[in-house]
Scaffold this motif. Structure first.
Motif, short mmCIF file in Angstrom:
data_model
loop_
_atom_site.label_atom_id
_atom_site.label_comp_id
_atom_site.label_asym_id
_atom_site.label_seq_id
_atom_site.Cartn_x
_atom_site.Cartn_y
_atom_site.Cartn_z
N ASP A 269 50.12 57.85 45.22
CA ASP A 269 51.15 57.97 46.27
C ASP A 269 50.59 58.52 47.57
OD1 ASP A 269 53.11 56.96 44.64
OD2 ASP A 269 53.84 58.94 44.00
N ASP A 270 49.43 59.20 47.51
CA ASP A 270 48.82 59.77 48.71
C ASP A 270 48.03 58.74 49.52
OD1 ASP A 270 49.68 62.41 48.13
OD2 ASP A 270 48.01 62.64 46.72
N VAL A 271 47.74 57.59 48.92
CA VAL A 271 46.87 56.59 49.53
C VAL A 271 47.64 55.76 50.56
CG1 VAL A 271 45.48 54.53 49.07
CG2 VAL A 271 45.37 56.50 47.52
N ASP A 272 47.04 55.62 51.75
CA ASP A 272 47.67 54.87 52.84
C ASP A 272 47.23 53.41 52.88
OD1 ASP A 272 49.05 57.15 54.01
OD2 ASP A 272 47.07 57.84 54.64
N LEU A 273 46.05 53.11 52.37
CA LEU A 273 45.55 51.73 52.32
C LEU A 273 44.48 51.64 51.26
CD1 LEU A 273 43.04 50.92 55.18
CD2 LEU A 273 43.85 53.23 54.75
N ALA A 274 44.31 50.42 50.71
CA ALA A 274 43.38 50.25 49.61
C ALA A 274 42.57 48.98 49.76
CB ALA A 274 44.14 50.23 48.28
N CYS A 275 41.29 49.08 49.42
CA CYS A 275 40.41 47.90 49.33
C CYS A 275 40.19 47.63 47.84
CB CYS A 275 39.09 48.16 50.04
SG CYS A 275 39.23 48.20 51.84
N ILE A 276 40.76 46.53 47.38
CA ILE A 276 40.76 46.18 45.96
C ILE A 276 39.81 45.01 45.72
CG2 ILE A 276 42.22 45.40 44.05
CD1 ILE A 276 42.85 48.24 44.97
N HIS A 277 39.10 45.04 44.61
CA HIS A 277 38.07 44.04 44.29
C HIS A 277 38.75 42.73 43.85
CE1 HIS A 277 33.82 43.23 42.98
NE2 HIS A 277 34.45 42.31 42.26
N ASP A 278 39.05 41.88 44.80
CA ASP A 278 39.79 40.64 44.55
C ASP A 278 38.86 39.43 44.46
OD1 ASP A 278 39.21 40.96 47.29
OD2 ASP A 278 40.72 39.49 47.84
N ALA A 279 37.85 39.50 43.58
CA ALA A 279 36.98 38.35 43.40
C ALA A 279 37.80 37.12 43.03
CB ALA A 279 35.93 38.64 42.33
N PHE A 280 38.89 37.36 42.31
CA PHE A 280 39.92 36.35 42.04
C PHE A 280 41.26 37.00 42.34
CE2 PHE A 280 36.42 35.86 38.99
CZ PHE A 280 35.94 34.63 39.40
N THR A 281 42.21 36.23 42.82
CA THR A 281 43.48 36.82 43.25
C THR A 281 44.15 37.60 42.12
OG1 THR A 281 44.53 34.67 42.78
CG2 THR A 281 43.95 35.16 45.08
N ILE A 282 44.01 37.14 40.89
CA ILE A 282 44.65 37.85 39.78
C ILE A 282 44.13 39.27 39.66
CG2 ILE A 282 42.95 36.93 38.13
CD1 ILE A 282 46.66 37.86 37.48
N LEU A 283 42.88 39.52 40.06
CA LEU A 283 42.32 40.86 39.94
C LEU A 283 43.01 41.85 40.88
CD1 LEU A 283 38.49 40.21 39.49
CD2 LEU A 283 40.16 40.93 37.77
N GLU A 284 43.50 41.38 42.01
CA GLU A 284 44.22 42.29 42.90
C GLU A 284 45.45 42.85 42.19
OE1 GLU A 284 44.32 41.49 47.11
OE2 GLU A 284 46.47 41.95 47.19
N LEU A 285 46.17 42.01 41.46
CA LEU A 285 47.35 42.47 40.73
C LEU A 285 46.96 43.39 39.57
CD1 LEU A 285 49.38 39.12 40.51
CD2 LEU A 285 49.58 40.95 42.21
N LEU A 286 45.99 42.97 38.78
CA LEU A 286 45.60 43.76 37.61
C LEU A 286 45.07 45.13 38.00
CD1 LEU A 286 43.81 41.07 35.39
CD2 LEU A 286 46.17 41.89 35.23
N GLU A 287 44.26 45.19 39.03
CA GLU A 287 43.66 46.47 39.43
C GLU A 287 44.70 47.40 40.06
OE1 GLU A 287 40.28 45.34 41.83
OE2 GLU A 287 39.56 44.03 40.23
N LEU A 288 45.61 46.86 40.85
CA LEU A 288 46.66 47.70 41.42
C LEU A 288 47.49 48.36 40.31
CD1 LEU A 288 47.92 45.48 44.38
CD2 LEU A 288 46.85 47.73 44.58
N GLU A 289 47.69 47.64 39.22
CA GLU A 289 48.46 48.19 38.12
C GLU A 289 47.64 49.17 37.29
OE1 GLU A 289 50.17 44.84 36.04
OE2 GLU A 289 51.26 44.16 37.83
#
Length: 379
Positions: A269-289
């Protein structure tokens, strides 16, 4: 707090084919980071270089040693770090540890890759060898794992295919305003949905490209005016994807995230922005969760609601991510951190700047979740 700050960052333009050599790319990024910090090469006491494919593609062995000569850094401590697609963040981790241990006063961390020298099949073969031996001989590739995960996620959570396409469109839109991104052209959700199939249901615009490029950061003992390295943590996970309890669980991401948040006294909740390892679009969803930004099976809804856009509640991959900024394996993790530094310093033009950001988060993932490195930076 780690007691480490980032006084300077620099990178090259990420591109599909650079006319510079691997050493030239690395040296360019390094010199830009030193200039940004206001440091001379003589100020550097350790060099940590991230590179994955230099040997495999017949480019340069001992890149760390070659770079010390190119930069005029003879006499420093130097090493090369390799952790497949999390190499950049692992090299950064080694630099932070060098300062924390007292073995270095100023660490220069550089990541570089020149993937264009090999054709697609040759590079794919080299990257495929990072998978478990049993899965490699069966012909499984990282796109295969991505396709399996995507089909499972969409079915389990009754999510529409448009959710993945929205990630691709969002990240291309962010990259279009990023002058160092590989792809600077926007695409639509329809474009992503209509692109050629790679590993069903993943299509071309769901997958990161092969990229040439380099990125570098300068690390020093804590100074009040610079972006701080609040915490960093890494973890391994089950190597063979087939041995995992659930194909949608990426244990290394979850554990590395928990360690990093706990060490820094920070929550999602403290994070204002995130760089997520989206080598494939599905990874953006999985990693955020996995990281706790969203509950299981809900990140796709937040994506379609615009929460992860540049003006949303949690801007994700404001520089375009791996998907559109590009993915030169050894440099990617550092490029994520450079994006956070630019954002936290307020260096960017209005159309790219996340307003009032003070805390940024990055996750860099090796393979299909075999090893992950997470970092929290604060202004």
């Amino acid at each position: 707090m780690t007691g480490v700050t980032i006084p300077g960052v620099g990178m090259t333009r990420f591109t599909g084919a650079s006319d510079r050599s691997l050493v030239e790319l690395a040296a360019t990024a390094a010199n830009r980071s030193l200039a940004d910090a206001g440091y001379d090469p003589d100020d550097v006491s350790s060099l940590h270089v991230g590179n994955v494919l230099g040997d495999a593609l017949g480019l340069q062995a001992g890149l760390g040693n070659a770079l010390t000569s190119s930069l005029g850094l003879e006499g420093v401590t130097a090493d090369r770090v390799e952790n497949t697609s999390a190499t950049g963040a692992s090299a950064f981790h080694r630099g932070v540890e060098a300062l924390q241990s007292g073995h270095s006063e100023v660490a220069l961390v550089v990541g570089a890759e020149k993937m264009s020298v090999g054709d697609t099949s040759r590079v794919t073969e080299a990257i495929s060898r990072l998978t478990h031996e049993r899965e490699y001989v069966q012909g499984l590739t990282l796109p295969s794992f991505g396709g399996l995960a995507a089909s499972t996620y969409l079915a389990r959570h009754d999510a529409p295919r448009e959710a993945l396409a929205e990630i691709a469109a969002k990240n291309h839109r962010n990259a279009a305003a990023n002058p160092v991104a590989q792809f600077q052209t926007e695409i639509t959700v329809a474009d992503a949905l209509d692109s050629p199939v790679v590993a069903d249901p993943l299509r071309l615009y769901d997958c990161c490209p092969m990229t040439d490029g380099a990125a570098a950061v300068v690390l020093a003992r804590e100074t009040p005016e610079d972006v701080r390295v609040t915490s960093i943590g890494s973890a391994t996970g089950t190597h063979a994807v087939a041995d995992r309890r659930d194909p949608l669980e990426i244990e290394s991401v979850r554990v590395a995230g928990e360690r990093t948040f706990e060490r820094g006294g920070v929550t999602p909740d403290d994070v204002d922005l995130a760089c997520i390892h989206d080598a494939f679009t599905i990874l953006e969803l999985l990693e955020l969760e996995e990281l706790g930004f969203y509950e299981s099976g809900t990140a796709w809804k937040a994506t379609l609601d615009g929460e992860t856009r540049l003006d949303g509640r949690l801007p994700v991959n404001p520089g375009g991510g791996l998907k559109a900024r590009g993915h030169p394996l050894g440099a990617t993790g550092l490029s994520q951190l450079i994006e956070l530094v630019w954002q936290l310093r307020g260096d960017l033009p209005t159309e790219r700047q996340v307003s009032s950001a003070t805390t940024g988060f990055a996750v860099n993932v090796a393979g299909f979740g075999n090893n992950s490195v997470c970092t929290v930076l604060e202004a």
